[in-house]
Design a protein around this motif. Structure first.
Motif, PDB file in Angstrom:
ATOM      1  N   ASP A  64      68.652  10.935  61.740  1.00 22.77           N
ATOM      2  CA  ASP A  64      69.355  11.050  60.461  1.00 22.77           C
ATOM      3  C   ASP A  64      70.864  11.052  60.673  1.00 22.77           C
ATOM      4  N   LEU A  65      71.294  11.659  61.785  1.00 26.23           N
ATOM      5  CA  LEU A  65      72.727  11.717  62.075  1.00 26.23           C
ATOM      6  C   LEU A  65      73.278  10.371  62.527  1.00 26.23           C
ATOM      7  N   ALA A  66      72.450   9.593  63.197  1.00 23.50           N
ATOM      8  CA  ALA A  66      72.853   8.260  63.671  1.00 23.50           C
ATOM      9  C   ALA A  66      71.889   7.239  63.070  1.00 23.50           C
ATOM     10  N   PRO A  67      72.145   6.770  61.849  1.00 24.21           N
ATOM     11  CA  PRO A  67      71.189   5.917  61.123  1.00 24.21           C
ATOM     12  C   PRO A  67      70.760   4.660  61.873  1.00 24.21           C
ATOM     13  N   ILE A  68      71.621   4.123  62.749  1.00 26.24           N
ATOM     14  CA  ILE A  68      71.241   2.911  63.471  1.00 26.24           C
ATOM     15  C   ILE A  68      69.970   3.132  64.278  1.00 26.24           C
ATOM     16  N   LEU A  69      69.732   4.374  64.704  1.00 27.33           N
ATOM     17  CA  LEU A  69      68.561   4.672  65.535  1.00 27.33           C
ATOM     18  C   LEU A  69      67.292   4.814  64.719  1.00 27.33           C
ATOM     19  N   SER A  70      67.424   4.868  63.412  1.00 21.85           N
ATOM     20  CA  SER A  70      66.243   4.959  62.554  1.00 21.85           C
ATOM     21  C   SER A  70      65.872   3.597  61.981  1.00 21.85           C
ATOM     22  N   CYS A  71      66.421   2.539  62.581  1.00 20.24           N
ATOM     23  CA  CYS A  71      66.195   1.182  62.080  1.00 20.24           C
ATOM     24  C   CYS A  71      65.379   0.347  63.066  1.00 20.24           C
ATOM     25  N   ARG A  72      64.927  -0.775  62.583  1.00 24.69           N
ATOM     26  CA  ARG A  72      64.383  -1.834  63.437  1.00 24.69           C
ATOM     27  C   ARG A  72      65.213  -3.086  63.206  1.00 24.69           C
ATOM     28  N   PHE A  73      65.265  -3.938  64.230  1.00 31.90           N
ATOM     29  CA  PHE A  73      66.035  -5.179  64.117  1.00 31.90           C
ATOM     30  C   PHE A  73      65.194  -6.228  63.395  1.00 31.90           C
ATOM     31  N   VAL A  74      65.796  -6.917  62.438  1.00 31.03           N
ATOM     32  CA  VAL A  74      65.102  -7.949  61.670  1.00 31.03           C
ATOM     33  C   VAL A  74      65.794  -9.284  61.891  1.00 31.03           C
ATOM     34  N   GLU A  75      65.052 -10.249  62.384  1.00 30.42           N
ATOM     35  CA  GLU A  75      65.593 -11.597  62.550  1.00 30.42           C
ATOM     36  C   GLU A  75      65.706 -12.268  61.187  1.00 30.42           C
ATOM     37  N   HIS A  76      66.831 -12.900  60.953  1.00 26.93           N
ATOM     38  CA  HIS A  76      67.033 -13.677  59.739  1.00 26.93           C
ATOM     39  C   HIS A  76      67.710 -14.972  60.154  1.00 26.93           C
ATOM     40  N   PRO A  77      67.269 -16.124  59.665  1.00 24.28           N
ATOM     41  CA  PRO A  77      67.841 -17.400  60.116  1.00 24.28           C
ATOM     42  C   PRO A  77      69.346 -17.472  59.996  1.00 24.28           C
ATOM     43  N   VAL A  78      69.903 -16.790  59.009  1.00 22.20           N
ATOM     44  CA  VAL A  78      71.344 -16.849  58.797  1.00 22.20           C
ATOM     45  C   VAL A  78      72.031 -15.590  59.293  1.00 22.20           C
ATOM     46  N   SER A  79      71.609 -14.437  58.806  1.00 20.69           N
ATOM     47  CA  SER A  79      72.303 -13.190  59.110  1.00 20.69           C
ATOM     48  C   SER A  79      71.292 -12.081  59.388  1.00 20.69           C
TER      49      SER A  79
ATOM     50  N   ALA B 205      59.792   1.234  83.327  1.00 20.57           N
ATOM     51  CA  ALA B 205      59.334  -0.159  83.407  1.00 20.57           C
ATOM     52  C   ALA B 205      58.680  -0.636  82.110  1.00 20.57           C
ATOM     53  N   LEU B 206      58.380   0.276  81.176  1.00 25.45           N
ATOM     54  CA  LEU B 206      57.735  -0.120  79.923  1.00 25.45           C
ATOM     55  C   LEU B 206      58.641  -1.035  79.111  1.00 25.45           C
ATOM     56  N   GLU B 207      58.043  -2.056  78.513  1.00 25.83           N
ATOM     57  CA  GLU B 207      58.807  -3.001  77.712  1.00 25.83           C
ATOM     58  C   GLU B 207      59.177  -2.402  76.360  1.00 25.83           C
ATOM     59  N   LEU B 208      60.248  -2.937  75.777  1.00 23.06           N
ATOM     60  CA  LEU B 208      60.685  -2.545  74.438  1.00 23.06           C
ATOM     61  C   LEU B 208      60.616  -3.751  73.508  1.00 23.06           C
ATOM     62  N   ASP B 209      60.230  -3.500  72.272  1.00 27.40           N
ATOM     63  CA  ASP B 209      60.238  -4.520  71.242  1.00 27.40           C
ATOM     64  C   ASP B 209      61.142  -4.029  70.120  1.00 27.40           C
ATOM     65  N   SER B 210      62.296  -4.666  69.960  1.00 28.99           N
ATOM     66  CA  SER B 210      63.299  -4.192  68.999  1.00 28.99           C
ATOM     67  C   SER B 210      62.828  -4.268  67.554  1.00 28.99           C
ATOM     68  N   GLN B 211      61.823  -5.094  67.279  1.00 26.97           N
ATOM     69  CA  GLN B 211      61.340  -5.217  65.908  1.00 26.97           C
ATOM     70  C   GLN B 211      60.300  -4.154  65.552  1.00 26.97           C
ATOM     71  N   TYR B 212      59.723  -3.513  66.577  1.00 29.37           N
ATOM     72  CA  TYR B 212      58.642  -2.572  66.290  1.00 29.37           C
ATOM     73  C   TYR B 212      58.854  -1.194  66.933  1.00 29.37           C
ATOM     74  N   ASP B 213      59.361  -1.154  68.155  1.00 31.33           N
ATOM     75  CA  ASP B 213      59.527   0.132  68.838  1.00 31.33           C
ATOM     76  C   ASP B 213      60.757   0.863  68.326  1.00 31.33           C
ATOM     77  N   PRO B 214      60.777   2.209  68.453  1.00 26.35           N
ATOM     78  CA  PRO B 214      61.975   2.969  68.066  1.00 26.35           C
ATOM     79  C   PRO B 214      63.167   2.562  68.920  1.00 26.35           C
ATOM     80  N   MET B 215      64.362   2.666  68.340  1.00 23.02           N
ATOM     81  CA  MET B 215      65.571   2.351  69.089  1.00 23.02           C
ATOM     82  C   MET B 215      65.846   3.373  70.183  1.00 23.02           C
ATOM     83  N   VAL B 216      65.311   4.573  70.029  1.00 22.05           N
ATOM     84  CA  VAL B 216      65.448   5.596  71.055  1.00 22.05           C
ATOM     85  C   VAL B 216      64.125   6.330  71.212  1.00 22.05           C
ATOM     86  N   GLN B 217      63.769   6.607  72.443  1.00 24.47           N
ATOM     87  CA  GLN B 217      62.559   7.365  72.764  1.00 24.47           C
ATOM     88  C   GLN B 217      62.891   8.353  73.869  1.00 24.47           C
ATOM     89  N   VAL B 218      62.207   9.482  73.857  1.00 25.02           N
ATOM     90  CA  VAL B 218      62.475  10.534  74.838  1.00 25.02           C
ATOM     91  C   VAL B 218      61.157  11.003  75.430  1.00 25.02           C
TER      92      VAL B 218
END
Length: 514
Positions: free
Chosen positions: A134-149, A181-194
């Motif tokens: 909540d304090l760092a909103p970017i970490l509560s997001c997932r990345f979305v591909e868009h052809p333009v932006s 060594a675990l892979e990350l998927d920016s569209q589905y996995d959390p931006m931060v994990q502990v």
């Protein structure tokens, strides 16, 4: 002048020059330059003096991708194509670059490892992690591909995510390596994990950050934020104030520091790093599987000795490590005497932010490229002198700015264009089996305290780079310096990595004894 000629002249002026990606190669030496230009014709013409001076047959030019029509050209002004701006955040150039790196350059993740001589409260830590989102909103997001932006979309499934886990084990080091060594998927996995790796007497805390959201400087800032929230939750009368997270994630404040109002007008492709050279860390393939890392450490006493040695030569710790990097790689690759070779040196741009900036969790990095020649039987101090002179000159000329501007402009490209550029560069890298090595010194990690318990050791594991690329990471905690090499073992033999690190350590320890 006839009306027809006037029309043609006006049409010529209004027609944007073609832009794209090119390769300029010296067929005699094998050296080549991979670059991109907003004016491809002008950039090609700039090479003509070399053709005339040394003969056309000695050079070849390949245009990898060219964009000529207005519709295909990147939009130089950002356009807002977000479905709902109230729930989404813009993806800046470095965010997009690091996201695409996950497909074309690296496993695009960073890991910060902290060791405690006690056990943390896992339930409290889980609450703290959730609050930081909540304090760092970017970490509560997932990345979305868009052809333009492309953009970051706020997640509505945070309550279902496994943000903080615990693993009780007798072999924490082994489990740590498996986790990193675990892979990350920016569209589905959390931006931060502990994760807490718990042995009978100790806890090892690992914070995994998606490079799409932040660089290593931001990962350190996140660790400080998490520790602060955890400590507040421990208090019976917690404070109402938590150090705020800076919501400005682009480079605008940094450009302002350098007096740059319009990055596009300040863009000068000729200031980008020097041409590629035919060298790389030894590799056998390009499968990008089975990442693994090796660490080597210098004690606090050894670190202080290195500092004193560096000071005596008017150099920095970074210069010392870069010198050892060069010498070890010259030896491993058997570089011929007099042959100049590049290394890209990462730089955290946060040092140029206003002094009151706090917890900047973002991608705010750039780099400059040194070019040092191999000299047989040269002493460490002599190589250090040349390296320190080079880095000093690059710093004085603000050599980090051109790449920072390139990242900014890349953020204005259509996503599909950025993707095509990255794909073209990757193909060329594989075909040439050559890639400039990277040195990333994360710098000092401040002591991290969760309540009364301060981590006794800490270091950052940098991303695993696709061969023939290679990155050496460095970080310092409580004056203990850790070197990290993270590679894909399907492509780079760990024996080569260990030989390289051992050569570096031998040089460094010899310096310490002098």
């Amino acid at each position: 002048m006839s009306d027809r000629r006037k029309e043609l002249k006006l049409a010529y002026k209004l027609t944007p020059p073609p832009m794209g990606v090119y390769r300029f190669k010296n067929n005699k030496t094998g050296k080549f330059l991979i670059g991109s230009s907003m004016n491809l014709t002008g950039r090609i013409n700039s090479f003509r003096p070399n053709w005339k001076r040394n003969g056309l047959i000695n050079y070849s030019l390949t245009v990898i991708t060219a964009i000529t029509s207005k519709k295909e050209r990147p939009q130089l002004m950002k356009t807002n194509h977000l479905p709902d701006t109230s729930e989404n955040l813009p993806a800046h150039g470095q965010d997009i670059f690091n996201y695409l790196a996950g497909a074309y350059a690296s496993n695009h993740q960073l890991n910060l490892v902290l060791t405690f001589n006690t056990h943390l409260q896992e339930n409290l830590l889980a609450r703290a992690v959730r609050i930081t989102l909540d304090l760092a909103p970017i970490l509560s997001c997932r990345f979305v591909e868009h052809p333009v932006s492309s953009y970051f979309k706020h997640r509505d499934d945070l309550s279902t995510l496994d943000l903080c886990s615990i693993c009780e084990t007798e072999t924490p080091e082994e489990k740590l390596r498996e986790y990193i060594a675990l892979e990350l998927d920016s569209q589905y996995d959390p931006m931060v994990q502990v994760i807490i790796l718990r042995s009978p007497e100790h806890d090892v805390l690992c914070i995994k950050m998606d490079h799409t959201a932040s660089d290593a400087g931001g990962l350190k800032e996140y660790a400080y934020l998490l520790a602060e929230v955890y400590s507040q939750l421990l208090c019976t009368t917690p404070s109402d104030t938590i150090t705020p997270v800076n919501r400005e994630r682009d480079c605008s404040q940094i450009f302002k520091h350098f007096g740059i109002d319009n990055p596009l007008q300040a863009w000068d492709p000729s200031q980008l790093p020097p041409p590629q050279y035919p060298w790389a860390f030894p590799s056998i393939d390009h499968h990008n599987r089975h990442p693994a890392f090796i660490t080597n450490r210098l004690s606090a006493k050894q670190f202080l000795s290195l500092q004193a040695y560096a000071k005596s030569y008017g150099a920095t710790i970074n210069d010392i490590l870069l010198t050892a990097f060069y010498r070890a790689l010259f030896k491993l690759t058997r570089t011929l005497e007099g042959e100049p070779r590049p290394i890209s040196v990462s730089v955290d741009l946060r040092r140029h932010l206003p002094k009151n900036s706090t917890h900047v969790i973002a991608n705010l990095s750039s780099s400059f490229t040194t070019l040092i020649s191999s000299m047989n039987k040269e002493s460490f101090s002599s190589t250090l002198t040349r390296v320190a002179q080079s880095t000093t000159e690059l710093k004085q000329t603000n050599a980090v700015i051109p790449l920072a501007i390139f990242f900014e402009l890349l953020g204005n490209w259509k996503f599909t264009e950025a993707q095509a550029w990255f794909n073209a560069v990757r193909r060329l890298t594989i075909d040439a089996n050559s890639s400039t090595p990277i040195f990333s010194n994360i710098g000092v990690i401040n002591p991290v305290s969760f309540g009364e318990h301060t981590a006794t050791a800490g270091y950052v594991v940098t991303p695993a780079i696709f061969a023939p690329g290679f990155m050496l990471g460095a970080s310092t905690y409580k004056q203990e310096l850790t070197l990290v090499a993270n590679v894909f073992t399907s492509d780079i033999a760990l024996t080569f990595v260990q030989e390289f690190l051992s050569s570096m350590m031998t040089d460094l320890k010899t310096v310490i004894l002098t």
